[in-house]
Every structure is written in C-alpha cells, then in structure tokens.
Design a protein around this motif. Sequence first.
Motif, PDB file in Angstrom:
ATOM      1  N   CYS A 139       0.847  -1.108  -0.030  1.00 22.45           N
ATOM      2  CA  CYS A 139       0.000   0.173   0.094  1.00 22.45           C
ATOM      3  C   CYS A 139       0.718   1.343  -0.212  1.00 22.45           C
ATOM      4  N   ALA A 140       2.196   0.990   0.357  1.00 18.21           N
ATOM      5  CA  ALA A 140       3.081   2.359   0.399  1.00 18.21           C
ATOM      6  C   ALA A 140       3.621   2.368  -0.715  1.00 18.21           C
ATOM      7  N   ALA A 141       3.407   1.388  -1.829  1.00 15.98           N
ATOM      8  CA  ALA A 141       4.148   1.815  -3.369  1.00 15.98           C
ATOM      9  C   ALA A 141       3.648   2.756  -3.866  1.00 15.98           C
ATOM     10  N   SER A 142       4.822   3.297  -4.649  1.00 12.04           N
ATOM     11  CA  SER A 142       4.339   4.353  -5.619  1.00 12.04           C
ATOM     12  C   SER A 142       2.952   4.313  -6.338  1.00 12.04           C
ATOM     13  N   THR A 143       2.997   2.887  -6.652  1.00 11.53           N
ATOM     14  CA  THR A 143       1.557   2.610  -7.604  1.00 11.53           C
ATOM     15  C   THR A 143       0.804   1.770  -6.855  1.00 11.53           C
ATOM     16  N   SER A 144      -0.406   2.120  -6.362  1.00 10.88           N
ATOM     17  CA  SER A 144      -1.295   1.407  -5.361  1.00 10.88           C
ATOM     18  C   SER A 144      -1.758   0.239  -6.132  1.00 10.88           C
ATOM     19  N   PRO A 145      -1.665  -1.028  -5.548  1.00 13.01           N
ATOM     20  CA  PRO A 145      -2.218  -2.474  -5.992  1.00 13.01           C
ATOM     21  C   PRO A 145      -3.912  -2.066  -6.159  1.00 13.01           C
ATOM     22  N   CYS A 146      -4.409  -1.521  -5.607  1.00 11.20           N
ATOM     23  CA  CYS A 146      -5.966  -1.212  -5.550  1.00 11.20           C
ATOM     24  C   CYS A 146      -6.403   0.065  -6.524  1.00 11.20           C
ATOM     25  N   SER A 147      -7.728   0.076  -6.661  1.00  6.75           N
ATOM     26  CA  SER A 147      -8.389   1.057  -7.417  1.00  6.75           C
ATOM     27  C   SER A 147      -8.063   2.351  -6.776  1.00  6.75           C
ATOM     28  N   SER A 148      -8.105   3.701  -7.462  1.00  5.03           N
ATOM     29  CA  SER A 148      -7.892   4.951  -6.987  1.00  5.03           C
ATOM     30  C   SER A 148      -8.791   5.227  -6.248  1.00  5.03           C
ATOM     31  N   LEU A 149     -10.094   4.401  -6.286  1.00  8.19           N
ATOM     32  CA  LEU A 149     -11.184   4.712  -5.470  1.00  8.19           C
ATOM     33  C   LEU A 149     -11.465   3.740  -4.275  1.00  8.19           C
ATOM     34  N   ALA A 150     -10.322   3.251  -3.860  1.00  7.68           N
ATOM     35  CA  ALA A 150     -10.356   2.132  -2.899  1.00  7.68           C
ATOM     36  C   ALA A 150      -9.430   2.412  -1.654  1.00  7.68           C
ATOM     37  N   ASN A 151      -9.755   1.848  -0.729  1.00  5.95           N
ATOM     38  CA  ASN A 151      -8.764   1.853   0.492  1.00  5.95           C
ATOM     39  C   ASN A 151      -7.890   0.732   0.169  1.00  5.95           C
ATOM     40  N   CYS A 152      -6.621   0.758   0.571  1.00  2.71           N
ATOM     41  CA  CYS A 152      -5.588  -0.163   0.704  1.00  2.71           C
ATOM     42  C   CYS A 152      -5.043  -0.543   2.181  1.00  2.71           C
ATOM     43  N   THR A 153      -5.116  -1.622   2.448  1.00  2.67           N
ATOM     44  CA  THR A 153      -4.816  -2.104   4.006  1.00  2.67           C
ATOM     45  C   THR A 153      -3.765  -3.178   3.659  1.00  2.67           C
ATOM     46  N   ASN A 154      -2.593  -2.900   4.343  1.00  2.00           N
ATOM     47  CA  ASN A 154      -1.355  -3.659   4.339  1.00  2.00           C
ATOM     48  C   ASN A 154      -1.579  -4.892   5.192  1.00  2.00           C
ATOM     49  N   THR A 155      -1.644  -6.104   4.763  1.00  2.00           N
ATOM     50  CA  THR A 155      -1.336  -7.357   5.840  1.00  2.00           C
ATOM     51  C   THR A 155      -0.040  -8.244   5.608  1.00  2.00           C
ATOM     52  N   ILE A 156       0.200  -9.155   6.429  1.00  4.37           N
ATOM     53  CA  ILE A 156       1.260  -9.659   6.635  1.00  4.37           C
ATOM     54  C   ILE A 156       1.437 -10.601   5.307  1.00  4.37           C
ATOM     55  N   GLY A 157       2.390 -10.146   4.423  1.00  5.16           N
ATOM     56  CA  GLY A 157       2.538 -10.840   3.123  1.00  5.16           C
ATOM     57  C   GLY A 157       1.702 -10.503   1.862  1.00  5.16           C
ATOM     58  N   SER A 158       0.695  -9.809   2.100  1.00  7.52           N
ATOM     59  CA  SER A 158      -0.259  -9.452   1.390  1.00  7.52           C
ATOM     60  C   SER A 158      -1.073  -7.823   1.391  1.00  7.52           C
ATOM     61  N   TYR A 159      -2.071  -7.766   1.025  1.00 10.59           N
ATOM     62  CA  TYR A 159      -2.848  -6.513   1.097  1.00 10.59           C
ATOM     63  C   TYR A 159      -4.451  -6.913   1.063  1.00 10.59           C
ATOM     64  N   GLN A 160      -5.176  -5.929   1.126  1.00  8.68           N
ATOM     65  CA  GLN A 160      -6.688  -5.895   1.036  1.00  8.68           C
ATOM     66  C   GLN A 160      -7.128  -4.674   0.350  1.00  8.68           C
ATOM     67  N   CYS A 161      -8.101  -4.779  -0.605  1.00 14.28           N
ATOM     68  CA  CYS A 161      -8.647  -3.496  -1.133  1.00 14.28           C
ATOM     69  C   CYS A 161      -9.976  -3.367  -0.874  1.00 14.28           C
ATOM     70  N   GLN A 162     -10.618  -2.444  -0.664  1.00 16.38           N
ATOM     71  CA  GLN A 162     -12.151  -2.092  -0.634  1.00 16.38           C
ATOM     72  C   GLN A 162     -12.354  -0.689  -1.171  1.00 16.38           C
ATOM     73  N   CYS A 163     -13.532  -0.758  -1.964  1.00 12.19           N
ATOM     74  CA  CYS A 163     -13.906   0.369  -2.530  1.00 12.19           C
ATOM     75  C   CYS A 163     -14.237   1.366  -1.505  1.00 12.19           C
ATOM     76  N   TYR A 164     -14.100   2.605  -1.684  1.00 16.03           N
ATOM     77  CA  TYR A 164     -14.725   3.708  -0.507  1.00 16.03           C
ATOM     78  C   TYR A 164     -16.327   3.480  -0.453  1.00 16.03           C
ATOM     79  N   PRO A 165     -16.608   3.686   0.871  1.00 15.99           N
ATOM     80  CA  PRO A 165     -18.316   3.676   0.983  1.00 15.99           C
ATOM     81  C   PRO A 165     -18.895   4.672   0.142  1.00 15.99           C
ATOM     82  N   GLY A 166     -19.941   4.468  -0.665  1.00 15.05           N
ATOM     83  CA  GLY A 166     -20.329   5.287  -1.726  1.00 15.05           C
ATOM     84  C   GLY A 166     -20.053   4.940  -3.048  1.00 15.05           C
ATOM     85  N   ILE A 167     -18.883   4.301  -3.211  1.00 19.72           N
ATOM     86  CA  ILE A 167     -18.617   3.833  -4.577  1.00 19.72           C
ATOM     87  C   ILE A 167     -19.038   2.617  -4.848  1.00 19.72           C
ATOM     88  N   GLN A 168     -19.299   2.284  -6.168  1.00 12.94           N
ATOM     89  CA  GLN A 168     -19.766   1.056  -6.456  1.00 12.94           C
ATOM     90  C   GLN A 168     -18.590  -0.099  -6.778  1.00 12.94           C
TER      91      GLN A 168
END
Length: 388
Positions: free
Chosen positions: A161-190
């Motif tokens: 999530c701290a990379a220069s290019t996020s692995p998630c959509s620009s309309l999503a939250n990126c949460t770092n996890t151990i060895g991976s990450y999680q993406c979730q669209c912002y509330p209000g975004i489909q």
Amino acid sequence: MKALFMLGRLLLFISSIRSGSIIVDFNIATNTADNLTVSNVQQAFTSALTNSTTYTVDPTSYKFAVQNVCATANPCSVYASCISINGVASCQCLSGFNDTSPSAPGRTCVDINECAASTSPCSSLANCTNTIGSYQCQCLSGFNDTNPSVPGTTCTDINECAASTSPCSSLANCTNTIGSYQCQCYPGIQDGNPSNPGQQCIDPVTCFNSTTLCSSANTCLSNTGTICANKKVIPFGIKFNSWTFTTDLYNQSSAAYANLSAQFTGGVVSAVRVTLSDSTFNINVVGFRPGSVIAYFIGTTQSSTLDTSTIQAALLNAVSLLVSSNITNMITYGNTTPASSSDPYYGWRTAVIVIGVFLGVALLLGAVLAAVCNYTRRRSGRYKPGTW
C-alpha cells in the motif's frame, strides 16, 4: 622388500615399456600397515638396480615419487573429499552429507534433507527447497529478502500500500497485511467485481450528465423519479478551491457529506427561492469529488418560464455568499427536459392516458344515456291515454 613381495604385501605393476634404449614405467603398491616411506622404497630399489648383474641401468633415470591416489584411483564417494597422504587416500563426506559407513570413512555419503529438519535453516517467511548437499531459501511472495549474502534467511513484509503505484483502485482503501494487502472500494463507490474487491471501483458520478440523467439506465440517482417529475432539471458542478477532499465525502451516510450537503439544501435553496421568486426551486446533491472539492448537484423547478442562465446566476451568487467565494465558475451540464426526451416510453404513456380519458368520458356518457332511456321506458309503461 623381497620378503614383503613374496608375502604379497608389496606389489609391482609395470605400466609401460618404451624405447630409449628401454624405459620401464612401474608402480609400487605397499600395505599401509607396513609403514613404508618413499625413502625406504627408493633406497631399496636403487640399490637393487645399481647392483643388478642382469641389467645395465642408467643411475640418473631413477625417479621415485608418491602417487596421488586421489587422481588415479579415487576410492571415495563422489560426495566426499579425497586427500592423498603418502599414497594413501583419506576420504571425508562433504558438508550436507551423512557418512553411513564410519568404518570406511567417506565411502558412502547420503544427502541430508535440511528442509526436513525440526528447525528450518530458512526464515519462517520463506520456502525451503532441498538440493543435493545443500538447500535453497526464497522469501514468500509479499516479502523482501533483506540479506543478499544468505538469501531467504531474513524476510520482511512488503507494504504494497506504500508503493508508488497502489495495487488497488484509486477509489479504494488499501490495507497492508502480513505478506499481502486488502482493497475495498470507498463507501459510496460501487464495486464492479466483488469477487476481487477494490480493483474495479465505479464512481456513480461518472453518469452525471444531461443525456442520461432522467433515463431508466441512470445509476447515479436513487430518487430519479422524484427529480425528473419537475419541469426543469439542470445538472451543475462547482469547484471549491480552498477545500481539501477527504475520502469520507464519497460516503453519503458520513457526517462530512451530510454537513456539506446541508449548506446547499438549506441556506442556498432558501436564498435562490427568494431571488427567483420561485418556491418550487430545490437542490439535490449527487456527490463530492476530489480536486480540490467538486460538488455535483441538480437544480430543479416546476417553473416553465425560468431559463437556465437566470437560475445559474442566482445559484452562483448564493453559493459565493453563503458557502465559499473561492470557487471556480459553476459548470452547467445542460438542461434536461424530464419527460419526452429522457423517457423512451413517454409517448406511449401519454397515448394511454389520452385513450383512458376518452374511454372514461365515453363510459360516463353511456351510463347517462342508459339512465335516461330506462327512465323514459318506465314512464311510457305507466301512461294510459284518456277517452276523448
């Protein structure tokens, strides 16, 4: 030496006989238990050759040397080291191999599976692969190897999530996890692909334009029917230059969204109604987007005489006075005529209504005529002509 030869404890092998006049190459093998040295052998054979009555030997041609048995007849395992000491091979299994023949060291060497040991030689965040006589470590996907000299022994988590290019959509939250990450669209975004969350986030404001605003295909608005029941529907956009966008402004249920919306649906609406002398004017906020903060909203009115430029001027003045004066001029996305242009079934619905009205009138007239006829028939049945 002769006694040893006769007992079979000393062997002599002629390897070649060459010209010049005759050159004999030979090897002498002795039993290690007799502890013969090169000096012992050289002295005995030189004396014998010099004192020979059968051969005339060139005394300068004698060459005695201990043979490197490891180079000619290595008795060790291919997984062992071989050291020739006074013509005797000394074998020792290499690192990474077990010696299963300790009585004859280095003859049988078996690979050690380091990866199967109770304590892995690799990091717990690395894969261990056994190789012949060794092993290989490789950090798992999502981890960096912070020791190049000994790969796979020190693995640290990569914060994707701290990379220069996020692995998630620009309309999503990126949460770092151990060895991976999680993406979730912002509330209000489909989320266009819930099976792979946060990768295909769809901004509902993208369909905010005059051509589709009142169509059945519109996905921006949940209250399209109410908005498009007005005589004039005008989409607007306005940029507030001094404001900073926060992701909670995507979410219509957030306090930030509610507070900002209230400034439009409250004070601005009241001021515009007074300016336009139009109590039917209203504002529906569609959403807020970054840059610095862009507000998208819809102005509606039941008035058919007010033009778009008049409404826009009143809105711009009210927003500047009541919300913020540091704005970029308001953008009008065009006037929408809610009924015929946006609803493909409008003509059909109108025809049905007209036909319904005519049928209703016809049924009413039929009922009246039937009542009159019935009344007349009753009157005719009771009349008795008199005698003239």
